[in-house]
Design an enzyme around this catalytic site. Structure first.
Site, PDB file in Angstrom:
ATOM      1  N   GLU A  95      27.388  92.813  31.696  1.00 42.28           N
ATOM      2  CA  GLU A  95      26.417  92.356  30.697  1.00 42.28           C
ATOM      3  C   GLU A  95      25.118  93.063  31.033  1.00 42.28           C
ATOM      4  OE1 GLU A  95      23.399  91.110  29.361  1.00 42.28           O
ATOM      5  OE2 GLU A  95      23.629  89.057  30.085  1.00 42.28           O
ATOM      6  N   CYS A 123      17.169  89.815  28.796  1.00 41.69           N
ATOM      7  CA  CYS A 123      17.948  90.878  28.170  1.00 41.69           C
ATOM      8  C   CYS A 123      18.135  90.633  26.678  1.00 41.69           C
ATOM      9  CB  CYS A 123      19.294  91.032  28.861  1.00 41.69           C
ATOM     10  SG  CYS A 123      20.287  89.521  28.894  1.00 41.69           S
ATOM     11  N   GLY A 159      22.859  92.978  34.614  1.00 43.19           N
ATOM     12  CA  GLY A 159      21.716  93.757  35.059  1.00 43.19           C
ATOM     13  C   GLY A 159      21.436  94.898  34.098  1.00 43.19           C
TER      14      GLY A 159
END
Length: 497
Positions: free
Chosen positions: A256, A291, A234
């Site tokens: 992560e 991401c 997140g």
């Protein structure tokens, strides 16, 4: 868990704890980010008592599951995965509606879960590897170093690629001998819950559990002394909260977190259609909400115009629309708040005098008015201090920043809080290795970038504020194990020599 036969039927999911599905006293209403006022479905909203029961179920199942050999666990996990593809179209339709991304990406989300699961099972022979240290001068013991599972683990996944991201850690945790509780994202839990429950139903009760609900009611998944580890994907802010909560019971964490990935395009870069297609996808896949997307493009000044023209030509062909509509290439952002944030970044860049170019047309369908749709944008040669450069946009906007020397490009790429991924674009492999080796991040591509190009066998994770720990590969299994040393004293020589 209802079986939705068409995309207009609201989906209902429950909790799955200790081998049984159950409902909760209340539910989460899951909104469609592309169609204001439309409810995709309802997910059970677990209360603290439900969470405690899930932890207890996983704890009770741990002794039996961990006592199996890695090969025995792999066999059960392989059988549990059977048939996952039978529901892929249906799961993709649900995920597209609750998430916003286009159907193809939602379909791939489930496919990557299957691929990652099978890659983890291929590691079964390595899970229980040992190392023997023979006696040495002054150390009269033979020591065996082995690995053991941790216990109950919690896996928390985000909204953007929840099913695929789950499989970067869940199968590794189970294969290592742990039992697990999965927490899907509260704003898009439906498809993920369905996938996890189907697998959990084929494993021994309590080995795999899934709970959905409001974050405020989920604290025990992190703070309980019966939870040995939390694996979270997140935002940086979310990771900081997880780490703070886990500290109370010294629970281990793998984080992560966000990225601000730099793509460094050198003077000799190959900029044909193939490479420009890769760069475009690396930036704008999932409407920029990945991401490991490229978030900053550093381009040698001599190639800036080519890159701008190449991206602009592709953006002019973008079809902004509803994720399930045929021909849509870019869906809405997931939330109104994220749309407002990205809009703010673009307007700030305009006000600062940056060259901002927007592309595409917003949908005209009355049912989509007020949805979280945005026109994608290029921000050319902005002030490096602008937030569109320094912060993770997580949306369809990208800054393109020229540089003059290789050293300048590397320095700019590393001048960030983040260290998730990066890429080097050059025709020379030696240059790629040299420059890539200087980027401070956990994963580097050469002449490519992005989630769809990730080697799913390799360890993955970030440096700096992009996280800690690694997922995937045998390193991902070891992240859910601890080492144990057993030392045997060498018997005395009866001759006395």
């Amino acid at each position: 868990m209802t079986n939705a036969t068409n995309t207009s039927t609201p989906v209902t999911t429950g909790l799955y704890i200790g081998g049984s599905e159950r409902q909760a006293a209340s539910t989460l209403e899951i909104a469609d980010p592309g169609k204001p006022g439309v409810t995709v479905g309802h997910a059970a909203a677990a209360g603290p008592g439900d969470v405690d029961e899930a932890i207890a179920a996983a704890k009770a199942a741990y002794p039996g599951w961990s006592a199996l050999s890695a090969q025995e666990r792999a066999g059960q996990m392989r059988a549990a995965l059977e048939g996952i593809a039978d529901f892929r179209d249906e799961d993709a339709a649900i995920l597209s509606q609750e998430n916003g991304k286009i159907r193809m990406e939602a379909w791939v989300d489930s496919l990557v879960f299957e691929i990652r699961w099978n890659l983890a099972l291929a590691l079964a022979d390595e899970v229980e590897a040992t190392k023997v240290l023979p006696p040495a001068p002054g150390i009269p013991v033979t020591t065996t170093v082995a690995f053991q599972p941790l216990g109950v683990v919690t896996v928390i996944v985000p909204f953007n690629w929840p099913i695929a991201i789950l499989a970067a850690s869940l199968p590794h945790a189970l294969l290592a001998g742990n039992t697990a509780i999965v927490k899907p994202p509260p704003t898009a839990p439906l498809a993920t819950t369905r996938v996890v429950q189907r697998i959990a139903e084929k494993l021994p009760p309590g080995v795999l559990n899934v709970v959905t609900g409001k974050d405020a009611d989920m604290a025990a998944l992190i703070t309980s002394p019966d939870v040995a580890k939390v694996c979270f994907t997140g935002s940086v802010g979310g990771g900081q909260r997880i780490m703070e909560m886990a500290a109370k019971s010294l629970t281990r964490v793998t984080l992560e977190l966000g990225g601000n990935d730099a793509a460094v395009i050198l003077a000799d870069a190959i900029l044909d259609d193939t490479h420009l297609d890769r760069l475009y996808a690396a930036i704008f896949d999932t409407t920029g909400q990945i991401c490991m997307n490229a978030k900053r493009i550093y381009v040698h000044r001599s190639r800036l115009d080519e890159v701008v023209a190449g991206l602009a030509g592709r953006l002019e062909q973008a079809v902004i629309g509803y994720g399930l509509q045929e021909g849509t290439t870019m869906g809405p952002l997931h939330s109104p708040a994220q749309k407002a944030f990205v809009t703010e970044l673009i307007e700030e860049a305009k006000a600062a005098g940056a060259d901002v170019r927007e592309y595409g047309s917003l949908p005209t369908d009355p049912a989509l008015q007020g949805g979280n749709f945005m026109r994608p944008a290029l921000v050319i040669d902005p002030d490096p201090a602008l937030r569109v450069v320094t912060q993770e946009q997580f949306g369809p906007v990208i800054p393109l920043i020229p540089f003059d020397t290789e050293e300048e490009g590397i320095e700019a790429a590393n001048a960030t809080w983040a260290g998730l991924c990066g890429s080097v674009w050059t025709a020379d492999p030696a240059t790629a290795d040299r420059v890539g080796g200087k980027l401070v991040c956990g994963y580097v591509w050469v002449n490519d970038h992005g989630a769809t190009r990730l080697d799913l066998r390799a360890p993955f994770g970030g440096m700096k504020q992009s996280g800690m720990g690694r997922e995937q590969g045998i390193e991902g299994v070891r992240a859910f194990q601890d080492t144990r040393a057993i030392a045997h004293l060498e018997p005395a020589d009866p001759s006395g020599v």
